[in-house]
Design a protein around this motif. Structure first.
Motif, PDB file in Angstrom:
ATOM      1  N   LEU A  64      -0.369   8.138   0.452  1.00 32.27           N
ATOM      2  CA  LEU A  64      -0.475   9.488  -0.095  1.00 32.27           C
ATOM      3  C   LEU A  64      -0.331  10.532   0.999  1.00 32.27           C
ATOM      4  O   LEU A  64      -0.011  11.689   0.725  1.00 32.27           O
ATOM      5  CB  LEU A  64      -1.819   9.659  -0.809  1.00 32.27           C
ATOM      6  CG  LEU A  64      -2.019   8.836  -2.087  1.00 32.27           C
ATOM      7  CD1 LEU A  64      -3.401   9.093  -2.658  1.00 32.27           C
ATOM      8  CD2 LEU A  64      -0.955   9.169  -3.115  1.00 32.27           C
ATOM      9  N   LEU A  80      -4.173  15.241  -3.145  1.00 32.68           N
ATOM     10  CA  LEU A  80      -3.698  13.870  -2.949  1.00 32.68           C
ATOM     11  C   LEU A  80      -3.286  13.638  -1.499  1.00 32.68           C
ATOM     12  O   LEU A  80      -3.585  12.587  -0.914  1.00 32.68           O
ATOM     13  CB  LEU A  80      -2.523  13.580  -3.882  1.00 32.68           C
ATOM     14  CG  LEU A  80      -2.837  13.567  -5.377  1.00 32.68           C
ATOM     15  CD1 LEU A  80      -1.570  13.293  -6.184  1.00 32.68           C
ATOM     16  CD2 LEU A  80      -3.902  12.529  -5.699  1.00 32.68           C
ATOM     17  N   ALA A  81      -2.601  14.606  -0.914  1.00 35.35           N
ATOM     18  CA  ALA A  81      -2.179  14.461   0.478  1.00 35.35           C
ATOM     19  C   ALA A  81      -3.384  14.396   1.404  1.00 35.35           C
ATOM     20  O   ALA A  81      -3.381  13.659   2.401  1.00 35.35           O
ATOM     21  CB  ALA A  81      -1.265  15.621   0.872  1.00 35.35           C
ATOM     22  N   LYS A 126       1.955  10.870   2.942  1.00 30.07           N
ATOM     23  CA  LYS A 126       3.348  11.288   3.066  1.00 30.07           C
ATOM     24  C   LYS A 126       3.732  12.356   2.045  1.00 30.07           C
ATOM     25  O   LYS A 126       4.839  12.890   2.090  1.00 30.07           O
ATOM     26  CB  LYS A 126       4.263  10.070   2.897  1.00 30.07           C
ATOM     27  CG  LYS A 126       4.046   8.986   3.951  1.00 30.07           C
ATOM     28  CD  LYS A 126       4.937   7.784   3.691  1.00 30.07           C
ATOM     29  CE  LYS A 126       4.689   6.679   4.710  1.00 30.07           C
ATOM     30  NZ  LYS A 126       5.535   5.484   4.444  1.00 30.07           N
ATOM     31  N   LEU A 127       2.833  12.640   1.114  1.00 30.33           N
ATOM     32  CA  LEU A 127       3.138  13.641   0.097  1.00 30.33           C
ATOM     33  C   LEU A 127       3.136  15.044   0.701  1.00 30.33           C
ATOM     34  O   LEU A 127       2.460  15.318   1.694  1.00 30.33           O
ATOM     35  CB  LEU A 127       2.111  13.565  -1.038  1.00 30.33           C
ATOM     36  CG  LEU A 127       2.097  12.282  -1.869  1.00 30.33           C
ATOM     37  CD1 LEU A 127       0.963  12.324  -2.884  1.00 30.33           C
ATOM     38  CD2 LEU A 127       3.428  12.082  -2.577  1.00 30.33           C
ATOM     39  N   GLY A 166      -4.855  10.924   1.588  1.00 34.55           N
ATOM     40  CA  GLY A 166      -4.107  10.024   2.454  1.00 34.55           C
ATOM     41  C   GLY A 166      -4.346   8.565   2.126  1.00 34.55           C
ATOM     42  O   GLY A 166      -4.308   8.145   0.963  1.00 34.55           O
ATOM     43  N   ASP A 167      -4.635   7.781   3.158  1.00 30.85           N
ATOM     44  CA  ASP A 167      -4.825   6.344   2.983  1.00 30.85           C
ATOM     45  C   ASP A 167      -6.206   5.987   2.446  1.00 30.85           C
ATOM     46  O   ASP A 167      -6.517   4.803   2.285  1.00 30.85           O
ATOM     47  CB  ASP A 167      -4.600   5.620   4.312  1.00 30.85           C
ATOM     48  CG  ASP A 167      -3.158   5.726   4.784  1.00 30.85           C
ATOM     49  OD1 ASP A 167      -2.281   5.891   3.914  1.00 30.85           O
ATOM     50  OD2 ASP A 167      -2.921   5.652   6.004  1.00 30.85           O
ATOM     51  N   TYR A 195       0.929  18.871  -3.453  1.00 31.12           N
ATOM     52  CA  TYR A 195      -0.161  17.977  -3.855  1.00 31.12           C
ATOM     53  C   TYR A 195      -1.265  18.013  -2.796  1.00 31.12           C
ATOM     54  O   TYR A 195      -1.491  17.031  -2.081  1.00 31.12           O
ATOM     55  CB  TYR A 195       0.349  16.544  -4.018  1.00 31.12           C
ATOM     56  CG  TYR A 195       1.615  16.422  -4.837  1.00 31.12           C
ATOM     57  CD1 TYR A 195       1.578  16.531  -6.219  1.00 31.12           C
ATOM     58  CD2 TYR A 195       2.846  16.200  -4.218  1.00 31.12           C
ATOM     59  CE1 TYR A 195       2.735  16.421  -6.974  1.00 31.12           C
ATOM     60  CE2 TYR A 195       4.006  16.083  -4.964  1.00 31.12           C
ATOM     61  CZ  TYR A 195       3.948  16.200  -6.338  1.00 31.12           C
ATOM     62  OH  TYR A 195       5.092  16.093  -7.076  1.00 31.12           O
ATOM     63  N   TRP A 224      -7.238   6.565  -0.536  1.00 34.05           N
ATOM     64  CA  TRP A 224      -7.126   6.130  -1.934  1.00 34.05           C
ATOM     65  C   TRP A 224      -6.939   4.614  -2.031  1.00 34.05           C
ATOM     66  O   TRP A 224      -7.705   3.941  -2.735  1.00 34.05           O
ATOM     67  CB  TRP A 224      -5.990   6.869  -2.630  1.00 34.05           C
ATOM     68  CG  TRP A 224      -5.911   6.604  -4.111  1.00 34.05           C
ATOM     69  CD1 TRP A 224      -5.768   5.391  -4.725  1.00 34.05           C
ATOM     70  CD2 TRP A 224      -5.992   7.570  -5.160  1.00 34.05           C
ATOM     71  NE1 TRP A 224      -5.736   5.533  -6.086  1.00 34.05           N
ATOM     72  CE2 TRP A 224      -5.878   6.867  -6.386  1.00 34.05           C
ATOM     73  CE3 TRP A 224      -6.131   8.955  -5.184  1.00 34.05           C
ATOM     74  CZ2 TRP A 224      -5.894   7.505  -7.619  1.00 34.05           C
ATOM     75  CZ3 TRP A 224      -6.153   9.597  -6.417  1.00 34.05           C
ATOM     76  CH2 TRP A 224      -6.041   8.872  -7.612  1.00 34.05           C
ATOM     77  N   GLU A 282       0.827  -1.200   0.000  1.00 32.00           N
ATOM     78  CA  GLU A 282       0.000   0.000   0.000  1.00 32.00           C
ATOM     79  C   GLU A 282       0.867   1.257   0.000  1.00 32.00           C
ATOM     80  O   GLU A 282       1.846   1.366   0.728  1.00 32.00           O
ATOM     81  CB  GLU A 282      -0.918   0.011   1.234  1.00 32.00           C
ATOM     82  CG  GLU A 282      -1.835  -1.203   1.328  1.00 32.00           C
ATOM     83  CD  GLU A 282      -2.857  -1.266   0.201  1.00 32.00           C
ATOM     84  OE1 GLU A 282      -2.833  -0.380  -0.669  1.00 32.00           O
ATOM     85  OE2 GLU A 282      -3.651  -2.207   0.192  1.00 32.00           O
ATOM     86  N   PHE A 283       0.497   2.196  -0.847  1.00 28.93           N
ATOM     87  CA  PHE A 283       1.236   3.450  -0.907  1.00 28.93           C
ATOM     88  C   PHE A 283       0.556   4.475  -0.012  1.00 28.93           C
ATOM     89  O   PHE A 283      -0.661   4.478   0.129  1.00 28.93           O
ATOM     90  CB  PHE A 283       1.311   3.966  -2.345  1.00 28.93           C
ATOM     91  CG  PHE A 283      -0.027   4.087  -3.030  1.00 28.93           C
ATOM     92  CD1 PHE A 283      -0.576   2.999  -3.689  1.00 28.93           C
ATOM     93  CD2 PHE A 283      -0.727   5.274  -3.006  1.00 28.93           C
ATOM     94  CE1 PHE A 283      -1.808   3.100  -4.312  1.00 28.93           C
ATOM     95  CE2 PHE A 283      -1.961   5.386  -3.637  1.00 28.93           C
ATOM     96  CZ  PHE A 283      -2.502   4.291  -4.287  1.00 28.93           C
TER      97      PHE A 283
END
Length: 231
Positions: free
Chosen positions: A184, A195-196, A186-187, A199-200, A192, A202, A181-182
């Motif tokens: 988001l 997107l930030a 952390k952006l 977060g999780d 962004y 997405w 899992e990536f």
């Protein structure tokens, strides 16, 4: 006392007889894929599984792609044809939903059907679904060529959705959910912000099956676009 003659011993292959029927070959290929994964299927390995020579297999299949198409056709032969509604738009949706569910069970089957030109290799059961979709689009008001475009557009989306989900599940299984899992979150929010902020949410959202929700919207959009050009 007369000399006892030596009894001739059998030579050559022993054990089970070679399986050379189409049904036995397809059953062995399906078992191999289910047991060891899609990547394990090769003509040579399937021949070894059946205890026959590769040359014998080539009497039944041209190559691996042909083998998979035969497997897909055999699979679709087992899929019950759905009850079709009177409305052509609804018939298109029902047919596509059935195709999606059938291929989602065998996502590797979609791999070989990703190139245009596969229609001529499909069997009667699979072609029935294609005919239903194209006929529904034409009855709705599309030209025959617009019906082809509609089919191809939804086909690309359907196959893409199936393959992305299958590869994602396999990747998650290989490396573990925590590493896959990536994040988001952390952006850098200054670069962004949207997107930030997600977060999780997405990756959690990406695990949902939204095909049943998106399919009608996609069909409606394509039908509206096509028929607006013909009226």
């Amino acid at each position: 006392m007369p000399r006892q003659r030596d009894v001739a011993r059998p030579t050559g292959r022993t054990g089970r007889p070679p399986a050379t029927s189409r049904a036995e070959i397809l059953a062995a290929a399906r078992l191999l894929i289910d047991r060891d994964g899609w990547e394990s299927l090769t003509i040579r390995r399937l021949a070894a599984e059946l205890d026959i020579g590769p040359t014998t297999l080539y009497h039944h299949v041209r190559d691996k792609d042909d083998l998979v198409v035969q497997l897909v056709n055999a699979h679709v032969d087992q899929v019950a044809r759905p009850d079709l509604p009177d409305n052509p738009r609804d018939r298109i949706i029902v047919a596509w939903a059935t195709i999606h569910d059938a291929l989602a069970d065998w996502p590797w089957g979609a791999e070989v059907l990703t190139a245009d030109g596969f229609l001529g290799r499909l069997g009667d059961s699979a072609l029935w679904f294609v005919e239903t979709i194209v006929a529904g689009a034409i009855e709705y008001g599309c030209t025959p060529l617009q019906a082809v475009d509609l089919f191809r557009s939804i086909w690309y989306y359907t196959v893409g959705e199936i393959l992305v989900r299958a590869h994602t599940d396999r990747r998650r299984s290989d490396v573990g959910a925590a590493d896959f899992e990536f994040g988001l979150g952390k952006l850098d929010p200054s670069r962004y912000p949207q997107l930030a902020a997600l977060g999780d949410q997405w990756p959690a959202r990406s695990s949902l099956d939204i095909y049943p929700l998106v399919l009608p919207v996609f069909v409606d959009g394509l039908l509206t676009q096509a028929t607006s050009k013909t009226h």
